[in-house]
Write a protein that holds these residues in place. Structure first.
Motif, mmCIF file in Angstrom:
data_model
loop_
_atom_site.group_PDB
_atom_site.id
_atom_site.type_symbol
_atom_site.label_atom_id
_atom_site.label_comp_id
_atom_site.label_asym_id
_atom_site.label_seq_id
_atom_site.Cartn_x
_atom_site.Cartn_y
_atom_site.Cartn_z
ATOM 1 N N LEU A 3 0.838 -1.197 0.000
ATOM 2 C CA LEU A 3 0.000 0.000 0.000
ATOM 3 C C LEU A 3 0.876 1.252 0.000
ATOM 4 O O LEU A 3 0.647 2.186 -0.778
ATOM 5 N N LEU A 4 1.915 1.237 0.860
ATOM 6 C CA LEU A 4 2.798 2.401 0.934
ATOM 7 C C LEU A 4 3.465 2.686 -0.405
ATOM 8 O O LEU A 4 3.588 3.841 -0.824
ATOM 9 N N LEU A 5 3.905 1.619 -1.091
ATOM 10 C CA LEU A 5 4.560 1.811 -2.389
ATOM 11 C C LEU A 5 3.564 2.240 -3.462
ATOM 12 O O LEU A 5 3.911 2.977 -4.388
ATOM 13 N N SER A 6 2.330 1.769 -3.341
ATOM 14 C CA SER A 6 1.330 2.064 -4.373
ATOM 15 C C SER A 6 0.880 3.520 -4.337
ATOM 16 O O SER A 6 0.460 4.064 -5.364
ATOM 17 N N LEU A 7 0.958 4.145 -3.154
ATOM 18 C CA LEU A 7 0.479 5.528 -3.058
ATOM 19 C C LEU A 7 1.219 6.460 -4.021
ATOM 20 O O LEU A 7 0.577 7.124 -4.834
ATOM 21 N N PRO A 8 2.573 6.504 -3.962
ATOM 22 C CA PRO A 8 3.254 7.388 -4.915
ATOM 23 C C PRO A 8 3.044 6.954 -6.370
ATOM 24 O O PRO A 8 2.897 7.805 -7.246
ATOM 25 N N LEU A 9 2.999 5.631 -6.605
ATOM 26 C CA LEU A 9 2.796 5.165 -7.985
ATOM 27 C C LEU A 9 1.428 5.616 -8.511
ATOM 28 O O LEU A 9 1.312 6.124 -9.631
ATOM 29 N N GLY A 10 0.394 5.424 -7.697
ATOM 30 C CA GLY A 10 -0.951 5.828 -8.094
ATOM 31 C C GLY A 10 -1.021 7.328 -8.316
ATOM 32 O O GLY A 10 -1.669 7.820 -9.242
ATOM 33 N N TRP A 11 -0.320 8.060 -7.453
ATOM 34 C CA TRP A 11 -0.329 9.516 -7.567
ATOM 35 C C TRP A 11 0.319 9.956 -8.875
ATOM 36 O O TRP A 11 -0.202 10.822 -9.592
ATOM 37 N N LEU A 12 1.458 9.304 -9.206
ATOM 38 C CA LEU A 12 2.129 9.604 -10.479
ATOM 39 C C LEU A 12 1.207 9.308 -11.655
ATOM 40 O O LEU A 12 1.089 10.099 -12.588
ATOM 41 N N ALA A 13 0.549 8.142 -11.587
ATOM 42 C CA ALA A 13 -0.321 7.736 -12.696
ATOM 43 C C ALA A 13 -1.458 8.723 -12.886
ATOM 44 O O ALA A 13 -1.958 8.912 -13.985
ATOM 45 N N LYS A 14 -1.873 9.407 -11.795
ATOM 46 C CA LYS A 14 -2.933 10.385 -11.938
ATOM 47 C C LYS A 14 -2.376 11.702 -12.486
ATOM 48 O O LYS A 14 -2.976 12.313 -13.370
ATOM 49 N N ARG A 15 -1.220 12.129 -11.962
ATOM 50 C CA ARG A 15 -0.660 13.419 -12.351
ATOM 51 C C ARG A 15 -0.252 13.453 -13.816
ATOM 52 O O ARG A 15 -0.550 14.380 -14.537
ATOM 53 N N TRP A 16 0.453 12.402 -14.233
ATOM 54 C CA TRP A 16 0.877 12.359 -15.638
ATOM 55 C C TRP A 16 0.095 11.285 -16.352
ATOM 56 O O TRP A 16 0.283 10.088 -16.102
ATOM 57 N N ARG A 17 -0.785 11.735 -17.216
ATOM 58 C CA ARG A 17 -1.660 10.788 -17.888
ATOM 59 C C ARG A 17 -0.892 9.706 -18.619
ATOM 60 O O ARG A 17 -1.328 8.572 -18.716
ATOM 61 N N GLY A 18 0.286 10.060 -19.149
ATOM 62 C CA GLY A 18 1.094 9.101 -19.874
ATOM 63 C C GLY A 18 1.512 7.939 -19.000
ATOM 64 O O GLY A 18 1.725 6.820 -19.484
ATOM 65 N N ALA A 19 1.635 8.193 -17.681
ATOM 66 C CA ALA A 19 2.120 7.151 -16.783
ATOM 67 C C ALA A 19 1.030 6.130 -16.461
ATOM 68 O O ALA A 19 1.327 4.999 -16.086
ATOM 69 N N TYR A 20 -0.236 6.512 -16.629
ATOM 70 C CA TYR A 20 -1.318 5.623 -16.212
ATOM 71 C C TYR A 20 -1.314 4.281 -16.942
ATOM 72 O O TYR A 20 -1.284 3.233 -16.306
ATOM 73 N N PRO A 21 -1.302 4.296 -18.300
ATOM 74 C CA PRO A 21 -1.284 2.992 -18.988
ATOM 75 C C PRO A 21 -0.052 2.167 -18.622
ATOM 76 O O PRO A 21 -0.150 0.947 -18.469
ATOM 77 N N ALA A 22 1.086 2.843 -18.434
ATOM 78 C CA ALA A 22 2.305 2.116 -18.070
ATOM 79 C C ALA A 22 2.115 1.402 -16.730
ATOM 80 O O ALA A 22 2.445 0.224 -16.580
ATOM 81 N N VAL A 23 1.553 2.118 -15.758
ATOM 82 C CA VAL A 23 1.342 1.538 -14.439
ATOM 83 C C VAL A 23 0.370 0.355 -14.526
ATOM 84 O O VAL A 23 0.601 -0.714 -13.961
ATOM 85 N N VAL A 24 -0.728 0.563 -15.270
ATOM 86 C CA VAL A 24 -1.750 -0.490 -15.365
ATOM 87 C C VAL A 24 -1.177 -1.744 -16.041
ATOM 88 O O VAL A 24 -1.339 -2.867 -15.552
ATOM 89 N N THR A 25 -0.460 -1.546 -17.157
ATOM 90 C CA THR A 25 0.077 -2.686 -17.893
ATOM 91 C C THR A 25 1.137 -3.429 -17.088
ATOM 92 O O THR A 25 1.087 -4.657 -16.946
#
Ligand SMILES: Nc1ncnc2c1ncn2[C@@H]1O[C@H](COP(=O)(O)OP(=O)(O)OP(=O)(O)O)[C@@H](O)[C@H]1O
Ligand SMILES: [Mg+2]
Lengths: 380, 215
Positions: free
Chosen positions: B30-52
């Motif tokens: 959970l702790l690691l996912s918070l910054p990752l999720g936040w990045l995926a929201k801030r930069w739209r380009g990061a979202y598909p990368a995170v999901v995949t």
């Protein structure tokens, strides 16, 4: 003073939302932006606190270019009322109101005190302070939204259709309270609405925008109603603008006639005429009765016709005319500021008073900016 | 029942071990996912990368992951740390997307109000966005908790003992009491974690329980 200087906003997709807007919102006054949906009202508002950056032109606040100010500081110094209140659903009413003070670093106690004070200021029951937004009615939420924007006592307020989500009666109430509040506070306000009636009621100055984000006209409400700059503005301010303009014309001395009156329980004297005005012990009007239908008993509450409106002697010509038109006896009831009867007036008498008043004069040189609120020379 | 009566101490020990191996990665993930999720929201380009990426990670067979860990980390084969790290990877695989979706689910008018008030950065995340994302994140956390409890049992195959050991041993020696106890204990543990998360989420979202429901 907020000043738009040749401001244009073109979105990346090519939409021009605001086109070369030059406009000044004077200090301590309400400037209303009004226009049809999509004409760039919200965009103009949001360029002031830089939620949206202009493509061209500049906006200054008391002479300081906002483009050079730090965004978050700029925003914390400007109260913003978002469309449909936009409250934080996870915070209590008091915590919502205290948002900006907390961001500015006020301590908990001072923030709480300030929030409580504002809750009362906007006419809400202090008991609502611990509720969540979902537990409030639409009107109450709008009030909290206004309180939140006022919390840090910012000199400037931006309000985006703050009263649009409530029914007409509550809206009227909110508008009245807002005007009273502004009388005390004297904020510099830009107020957005698509409702021309609201614009005319609230604005010290009204700016009409057309789709494409162009300023069609900016003027004081009475001037706008009397001299629309073009067909678009004329159309937008509406058909009954002649009648509505009367609300800006103070009543001159009207030829009041004295009225025979009666109190509840009394028996109408013979020969009282077709209509008789009933008043209470303080001579405040209650309504009209028809003596012919009452005969020889006392006047009862159930006999009253209450359809007529009551005009204040110091009110507007619109009020006086409406009192005459709505009165069952055709005699308009006029009262003083404490509600005590001073006499009645007939419609044709109000009309001849109207004929004697002057309309605001037309500025031939500048049809768009003519009639705008005059600015103090020192720019204060 | 006889089996349980004479072995309950072992079962409790193994359950404690199981809870540790499934629960600690849940928190770390959970702790690691918070910054990752936040990045995926801030930069739209990061979202598909995170999901995949997270989706792919989740498809690695657990046994393979447990076996690779000592090689990647340089730890001993029997070290429980291998399991902790592997389970954390699975948790992140499930939660990074959930956190991103939770943050994205914050209503637009609330985001705009936050911007207009001058909210930025961490303060905005902690003060406005995370609290409102709690319902979505908690839902993802419940899935991850149950999934962790189930995947951890495989660790018996690499010699790290927990409730899964009962299954392996019970199966090998055909002790029905041991097998059933192992299955039931896993279920109870999963329900327990699930309930804890549910309670925690409720405590964090008092505004959702008021009349009128979610705003
Ligand atoms: N982010 C954006 N990207 C592209 N176009 C936009 C964007 N925001 C607004 N617009 C467009 O700019 C124009 C003006 O929008 P704006 O929201 O300022 O209108 P408005 O006057 O506030 O309308 P309403 O009364 O409906 O709220 C519209 O045509 C709108 O579609
Ligand atoms: Mg708008």
């Amino acid at each position: 003073m907020i000043r738009f200087d040749g401001v244009t906003k073109q979105f990346p997709d090519g939409t021009v939302a605001v086109d070369d807007l030059s406009l000044t919102a004077p200090t301590g006054k309400i400037t209303v932006l009004v226009g049809p949906s999509g004409c760039g009202k919200t965009t103009s508002l949001r360029m002031v606190n830089r939620m949206i950056e202009p493509t061209k032109g500049s906006i200054s606040l008391d002479g300081q270019d906002t483009g050079r100010m730090k965004q978050s500081e700029l925003r914390r110094g400007i109260g913003y009322v978002i469309q449909h209140a936009g409250l934080f659903p996870h915070r209590t009413v008091l915590d919502n109101i205290g948002t900006v003070p907390r961001l500015l670093g006020w301590d908990r106690k001072r923030t709480q005190e300030r929030s409580r004070e504002l809750l009362e200021r906007v006419g809400l029951d202090p008991a609502l302070g611990d509720r969540y937004p979902a537990q409030l009615s639409g009107g109450q939420q709008q009030r909290v939204g206004v309180a939140r924007a006022l919390a840090a006592d910012p000199p400037v307020m931006l309000m985006d259709e703050p009263f649009s989500a409530v029914d007409p009666i509550v809206r009227d109430q909110l508008q009245d309270e807002f005007l009273r509040l502004q009388d005390e506070l004297g904020k510099t306000i830009i107020f957005v609405t698509h409702d021309i009636d609201e614009a005319i009621k609230l604005g010290d100055q009204v700016a009409v925008l057309r789709v494409g984000g162009q300023l069609a006209q900016v003027a004081e409400p009475s001037y706008l109603l009397a001299h629309p700059a073009d067909d678009f503005v004329a159309d937008f301010v509406g058909r009954d603008r002649g009648y509505r303009a009367l609300q800006f014309q103070p009543t001159p001395r009207l030829p009041l006639r004295s009225e025979r009156t009666i109190v509840l329980g009394e028996q109408p004297a013979a020969g009282s005429g077709a209509w008789l005005l009933v008043v209470d012990e303080q001579r405040k009007p209650l309504g009209w009765v028809e003596p012919a239908r009452i005969g020889s008993r006392g006047v009862e509450d159930a006999d009253l016709h209450r359809g007529g409106t009551v005009a204040r002697a110091a009110g507007t010509l619109r009020g006086a005319l409406d009192a005459a038109l709505s009165s069952p006896s055709r005699r308009g009831v006029v009262v003083d500021d404490s509600g005590v009867l001073v006499g009645t007036v007939l419609a044709h008498e109000v009309l001849s008073a109207i004929e004697d008043t002057d309309r605001p004069e037309r500025d031939e040189e500048d049809p768009v900016h003519g009639g705008a609120v005059a600015l103090a020379e020192d720019g204060a | 029942m006889d089996w349980l009566a004479s072995n309950w101490r072992t079962v409790i020990d193994l359950a404690g071990q199981h809870l540790y191996l499934a629960g600690v990665p849940l928190l770390l993930g959970l702790l690691l996912s918070l910054p990752l999720g936040w990045l995926a929201k801030r930069w739209r380009g990061a979202y598909p990368a995170v999901v995949t990426t997270s989706g792919l990670l989740y498809t690695i067979p657990s046994l393979a992951l447990f076996i690779i860990m000592p090689i990647v980390l340089g730890t001993k084969i029997l070290d429980p740390v291998n399991v902790i790290v592997a389970m954390t990877v699975y948790t992140v695989a499930l939660l990074a997307r959930t956190v991103a979706d939770g943050l994205i689910s914050v209503p637009d008018h609330v985001e705009q109000a936050a911007t207009a008030m001058g909210y930025r950065g961490l303060r905005r995340l902690v003060g406005v966005e995370l609290p409102l994302a709690v319902p979505v994140i908690a839902a993802g956390l419940r899935v991850a908790a149950v999934s962790n409890v189930s995947i951890v049992s495989v660790a018996s195959l690499v010699g790290v003992s927990q409730l899964g050991s009962l299954l392996v041993d019970g199966w090998r020696r055909i002790i029905w009491g041991e097998l059933v106890t192992g299955i039931v204990a896993c279920l109870v543990l999963a329900l327990l974690l699930d309930g804890l998360i549910l309670l925690g989420a409720k405590a964090l979202t008092p505004w959702r329980r008021v009349a009128g429901g979610a705003a």
